[in-house]
Motif scaffolding. Sequence first.
Motif, PDB file in Angstrom:
ATOM      1  N   ALA A 125       0.829  -1.205   0.000  1.00  0.00           N
ATOM      2  CA  ALA A 125       0.000   0.000   0.000  1.00  0.00           C
ATOM      3  C   ALA A 125       0.861   1.251   0.000  1.00  0.00           C
ATOM      4  O   ALA A 125       0.538   2.250  -0.651  1.00  0.00           O
ATOM      5  CB  ALA A 125      -0.926  -0.003   1.208  1.00  0.00           C
ATOM      6  N   LYS A 126       1.978   1.203   0.723  1.00  0.00           N
ATOM      7  CA  LYS A 126       2.887   2.358   0.736  1.00  0.00           C
ATOM      8  C   LYS A 126       3.403   2.638  -0.664  1.00  0.00           C
ATOM      9  O   LYS A 126       3.433   3.778  -1.134  1.00  0.00           O
ATOM     10  CB  LYS A 126       4.085   2.083   1.653  1.00  0.00           C
TER      11      LYS A 126
ATOM     12  N   ASP B 135       0.922   4.107  -3.069  1.00  0.00           N
ATOM     13  CA  ASP B 135       0.704   5.518  -2.824  1.00  0.00           C
ATOM     14  C   ASP B 135       1.728   6.370  -3.573  1.00  0.00           C
ATOM     15  O   ASP B 135       1.419   7.464  -4.029  1.00  0.00           O
ATOM     16  CB  ASP B 135       0.804   5.771  -1.311  1.00  0.00           C
TER      17      ASP B 135
ATOM     18  N   ALA C 246      -6.376  -4.722   4.873  1.00  0.00           N
ATOM     19  CA  ALA C 246      -6.232  -3.278   5.055  1.00  0.00           C
ATOM     20  C   ALA C 246      -5.592  -2.650   3.826  1.00  0.00           C
ATOM     21  O   ALA C 246      -6.061  -1.630   3.314  1.00  0.00           O
ATOM     22  CB  ALA C 246      -5.405  -2.991   6.304  1.00  0.00           C
TER      23      ALA C 246
ATOM     24  N   GLU D 291      -7.371  -0.042   1.137  1.00  0.00           N
ATOM     25  CA  GLU D 291      -6.852   1.307   0.894  1.00  0.00           C
ATOM     26  C   GLU D 291      -6.591   1.529  -0.593  1.00  0.00           C
ATOM     27  O   GLU D 291      -6.927   2.575  -1.152  1.00  0.00           O
ATOM     28  CB  GLU D 291      -5.565   1.532   1.684  1.00  0.00           C
TER      29      GLU D 291
ATOM     30  N   GLU E 138      -9.638   2.135  -2.499  1.00  0.00           N
ATOM     31  CA  GLU E 138     -10.250   3.441  -2.304  1.00  0.00           C
ATOM     32  C   GLU E 138      -9.607   4.522  -3.159  1.00  0.00           C
ATOM     33  O   GLU E 138     -10.240   5.513  -3.480  1.00  0.00           O
ATOM     34  CB  GLU E 138     -10.162   3.829  -0.830  1.00  0.00           C
TER      35      GLU E 138
ATOM     36  N   PRO F 252     -19.583  10.975   3.563  1.00  0.00           N
ATOM     37  CA  PRO F 252     -18.125  11.088   3.545  1.00  0.00           C
ATOM     38  C   PRO F 252     -17.611  12.112   2.543  1.00  0.00           C
ATOM     39  O   PRO F 252     -16.654  12.832   2.835  1.00  0.00           O
ATOM     40  CB  PRO F 252     -17.642   9.683   3.166  1.00  0.00           C
TER      41      PRO F 252
ATOM     42  N   VAL G 239     -14.293  14.297   3.404  1.00  0.00           N
ATOM     43  CA  VAL G 239     -13.066  13.596   3.048  1.00  0.00           C
ATOM     44  C   VAL G 239     -12.388  14.384   1.937  1.00  0.00           C
ATOM     45  O   VAL G 239     -12.982  14.637   0.897  1.00  0.00           O
ATOM     46  CB  VAL G 239     -13.346  12.157   2.598  1.00  0.00           C
ATOM     47  N   SER G 240     -11.170  14.776   2.197  1.00  0.00           N
ATOM     48  CA  SER G 240     -10.504  15.621   1.232  1.00  0.00           C
ATOM     49  C   SER G 240      -9.990  14.774   0.086  1.00  0.00           C
ATOM     50  O   SER G 240      -9.675  13.605   0.246  1.00  0.00           O
ATOM     51  CB  SER G 240      -9.353  16.345   1.900  1.00  0.00           C
TER      52      SER G 240
ATOM     53  N   THR H 151      -7.244  14.707  -1.675  1.00  0.00           N
ATOM     54  CA  THR H 151      -5.854  14.955  -2.022  1.00  0.00           C
ATOM     55  C   THR H 151      -5.387  13.939  -3.036  1.00  0.00           C
ATOM     56  O   THR H 151      -4.385  14.107  -3.678  1.00  0.00           O
ATOM     57  CB  THR H 151      -4.962  14.853  -0.789  1.00  0.00           C
ATOM     58  N   LYS H 152      -6.128  12.838  -3.140  1.00  0.00           N
ATOM     59  CA  LYS H 152      -5.660  11.783  -4.013  1.00  0.00           C
ATOM     60  C   LYS H 152      -6.520  11.663  -5.248  1.00  0.00           C
ATOM     61  O   LYS H 152      -6.728  10.581  -5.761  1.00  0.00           O
ATOM     62  CB  LYS H 152      -5.689  10.462  -3.263  1.00  0.00           C
TER      63      LYS H 152
END
Lengths: 891, 444
Positions: free
Chosen positions: A148-149, A152, A184, A188, A191, A579, A583-584, A586-587
């Motif tokens: 997940a890292k 991103d 998890a 993520e 999403e 939401p 919920v911003s 940013t992505k």
Amino acid sequence: MSGHDSKYFTTTKKGEIHELKEELNSQFKDKKKDAVKKVIAAMTVGKDVSMLFTDVVNCMQTENLELKKLVYLYLINYAKSQPDLAILAVNTFVKDSQDPNPLIRALAVRTMGCIRVDKITEYLCDPLQKCLKDDDPYVRKTAAICVAKLFDINPELVEDRGFLETLKDLISDSNPMVVANAVAALSEIQESTTKLIFDLNSNVLFKLLAALNECTEWGQVFILDSLSRYKAKDARDAESIVERVTPRLQHANCAVVLSSVKVIMQQLELITSTDVVRNLMKKMAPPLVTLLSAEPEIQYVALRNINLIVQKRPTILAHEIKVFFCKYNDPIYVKLEKLEIMIKLASDRNIDQVLLEFKEYATEVDVDFVRKAVRAIGRCAIKLERAAERCINVLLDLIKIKVNYVVQEAIIVIKDIFRRYPNTYESIIATLCESLDTLDEPEAKASMIWIIGEYADRIDNADELLESFLETFPEEPAQVQLQLLTAAVKLFLKKPTEGPQQMIQVVLNNATQETDNPDLRDRAYVYWRLLSTDPEAAKDVVLAEKPVISDDSNQLDPSLLDELLGNISTLSSVYHKPPEVFVSRTKVVPLRDEEELEVESGPEESSGPAPPVQGLPTPTGLPKPAPVNDLLGDLMGLDVNSDGGPAPASPAARTAPPKPILLQASAAQGLQISGQMVRKNGQIFYDLTFDNQGTVPLDGFMIQFNKNTFGLAAGSPLQLPTIAPGSSAATELPMIPLQNLPPPGTPLAATLQVAVKNNQQPVWYFADKLPLQAVFLEDGRIERGQFLETWKSLPDSNEVLKELKDTVIPNVDILLEKLNASNAFFIARRLLKETNQDVLYLSVKLPPNLPLLVELTFAVGDPGVKVAVKTSSTEYAPLFFDAIDELIKSI
Amino acid sequence: MISQFFVLSPRGDTIISRDYRGDVPRGTAEIFFRQVKFWKGGQEDAPPVFNIDGVNYLHVKVNGLLFVATTRANVSPALILELLQRIARIIKDYCGILSEDSMRKNFVLVYELLDEIIDMGYAQSTSTESLKAYVFNEPIQLDVQKLPNLGAASIFMNPGKRVPGTAVTKSVVSNDPSGKKREEVFVDIIERVSVTFNASGYIQNSEIDGTIQMKSYLSGTPEIRLALNEDLAIGKEFGGTGDLGMVLLDDCNFHESVRLDSFDVDRTLVLAPPDGEFPVMNYRMTQEFKPPFRVFPHVEEAGPFKAEVVVRVRGEFPSNSVANNVVVRIPLPKGTQRVSCEQEPGAVGQSTDFKEATKLVEWTVKKFPGNSEHVLRVKLTLAQERNANLKKETGPINMTFTIPMYNASRLQVRYLQILKKSKAYNPYRWVRYVTHANSYVTRL
């Protein structure tokens, strides 16, 4: 180890950095470690120690885990600012990822993932691949999160290397920690992308349910939250899921309990057997109540969620109202939530108990809480007809204690009770009047005045009472002035004697001449004209029966409620907001070139047909014909002079669709006015047609506009020829914005109030809708980069959303053409492949210089367009929603 | 998922700060503290969850310290708040006590713990037991001598909710200076009692929130069998009002290490206690029980400007127990101008304090034995001629107290068995009871 770590915070002298450098390069391990600790200490208090980067990284190659961890902590913090130097660490990382010690392998992968430097990510892939298949579960679970890292930072890399597949395989891992982290990570990733990555099919479902019992408490929450996305096939499917989840309600961790409740609530919708449903509700109630024994912070979250649950299923806690009674040591945020739920659970059966509680709360110290408690009594009265009298008695008891803010709050709620049960409780008015002179809050004053006006015929000294307020009329806040005005009219209509007649004169004069408030002035004029022309009609209007009210405060709209219930145990359920509101983004997925659609801007003429016309907003506002000449002087201001002006009416030969009718011939002695606001070549025109269906020729037309949100005023006198009976004339009146602004602080309104007169007839008033699209400025186009930047720079609270449910966009190209012509400029377009929806980004500018950033989400041909507006002045949003709706509908 | 985690001192200083995702700008600690400090003009406690400019702030208060998490996503707030509580408990387990000082002294250890507890904002390992395998820093313990007296009574001073109730201030991981680890296990039955008496002295509402808390220093995590009352019933469907002497719980839940195989048969819990402090079982009871204290207030009018409030408090628990630090708070009418408090003759260890601003008399009785009674007479002078509502303006009276070795629910640990083969192995076992007042209110 010697001494305390806090000593590391003490060195703050000058040559410190130099000293540290020396110590870091010391050959003694202990000295080295101490030095790194000092560096970390400096780092945490915000000192810049980035210049020691090389020296610290040099300490990395060590067998000592404690030291290694410290160096990694430093690296994570500073790698971003020193990307070139960070490469120095790569070799050690790669080596560490093959260390025989699983702790070191995991540590290497974990840390590499946290260093958000592009160059490093390339080196991360190989170690990550190995670690995902490591023998040690500790390494695998760390690697799962690391995917997940990496996603991103570089999603393509993750897909290219097939990490997503490996991650999905980990759902079947033998170790529950690994499963939890894989879930998890997948959630993520899902999403942040529109592709379907984490497909919750029955196979995956089975695996998740199996892992649920073995997992750590946090893993259980991850899994339960994923389960809540699963759409059960039928009632049996739903029941079997619920069966597996129900034991989780016994967990000591409140998050597990709430997430289980979410899954169960969702599946309940599908379960048809009433027995099963009843049984499940019975099982859910005690754990929900037990949440209130947790720390107050968690109680708050639980209460906000329970608030939603009892709105949907009121019976679930119907017998548990006692647990929501406030404890004296509850924090205020818990007390206020409990109050809400008590009102929701109040019933004829328990109301006596509840009232006793509220009465106690009303004598507590906290003013805010006391007010809410008093209001709660009133809300119960409105909700429970049979208990209304008992509620009133409690309120009267409270009034007798004579605590000022209690009295005022009580009067406010009693006004609502009077509205709900008219002509039932007037006997208490005398008691209320005793507190008259202690009222100093506008809302309480206004409420009391409303009561006096409403029952003017039953109160012997109503005129005296009102008169006592009149002395201070000019200083009163608008709310009180409006009520005084209406109450005076009611009094006059009910008791048309000399006293009230004089009073009404004073009030009307005050309200028309001594005020800047357009609402007050307008209302006064309406009353004045009604009274002077047709008092019977005035009675019908002013004393009309009012619709019954119900207590809907804090009641959520059913569709919003359902959306929130799907979000139980999330922040959304605490804020009671969907939401997307908070919920911003940013992505936001970067706009891809191939998905864009650029449209040339053409200076075409905009000619939007027929926006629907609305009448004046208040029922009392429909003007009747009456020759009230003094009004003309006031409202028309008389600066618009029509004499001698040439009258070259523009040809009405345009083949535009019929314009909406603004003034009906039947209401205006045969004069019919139709028209609409249009924008042409950067100017606003009021395109008007005057149709004389009467019997006499009309001439000497004048027009004037009341103060309005955009300050629109006529740019030139109205130029119309004499209109003979049976003929018509059209004109395009240029309009200038920002000339005729209301006083600051006046709420925005979408109406434009217009007065028209001619030499033969009285003044006609009508209201037109102020179409926001008419004031979109030509220079509203902004660069894409600037758009993104502005979007990001505005806080999320500045974003307003609305769904136009029935609006359909049949064709994007036509829409864009239309929008462009109306100065709504296209910025970018992207496709949501998964839902097959289009997202359009537009920019619009309002005068004098207010950019609106717009996002439209829709599926071509399907009803429903989601509009999001981001701007620094969100109060324009409602007007914009109407405007865009009209624009779309006009294609 | 958590973006940032920080711990702030009561003054707003950042003690610990860790960024996990880099998607929330720095400076959030200051923004957060300003919000909390000045929520509604500083009048009210800020709610534990709020959103400022797209950043969600979640926090809990433990021992005056603020444990805060920020996030941008629509997370489970219950998870984050539980996690914050848990972090506080783990730090306490490691450092012995939780305070600004102990955290500053152990900051490297705390960072090491945080790295294992949270990865990329996701909760990982949170049991002190499993963390031991991955955490290498040794805790530095504060000098216990310097701490306030930790006599028997202070064990039960913690008024917190389910948070640590034991006052064992030694770290669960560090070794005793003597080099020998003492084998012992503590089991505390902590109950928080809420009672509301109405103006006629009847119980209007009562509730017990209980926790069986365990803290184990046993080596090799042996299995433990914990037996509760056999007449324990759970859930309202058992009906009955408990007059058969049954202990009837409304609801209970258990720690994940607890096995309930024989719970339904003989009410025993089996568990291998992980190191550190944790709740074995939480329970809730609304069955009628004997309240430990009764308060008899009386308002006497003594002339137009004078009145007397007489408060009699009876301890109705067995005389072999003694309640500590009993504080009775008596709110007086707003018009109260002067107050004189008259204690009973021969009163020892009692004190009174009148808080002018809030018109509140605080009456403290240091030791209050069971089956005894104390009286306080408060004479007050009013600023204005009293009106008829003097009684309504007085109260409600609330009490706080701690009664060691007494529990109101009668839930008991029948035995605590450590299942280890060796006969020589006989560690210390401590089973302790304590009852705290939660919301103990008498209305007038």
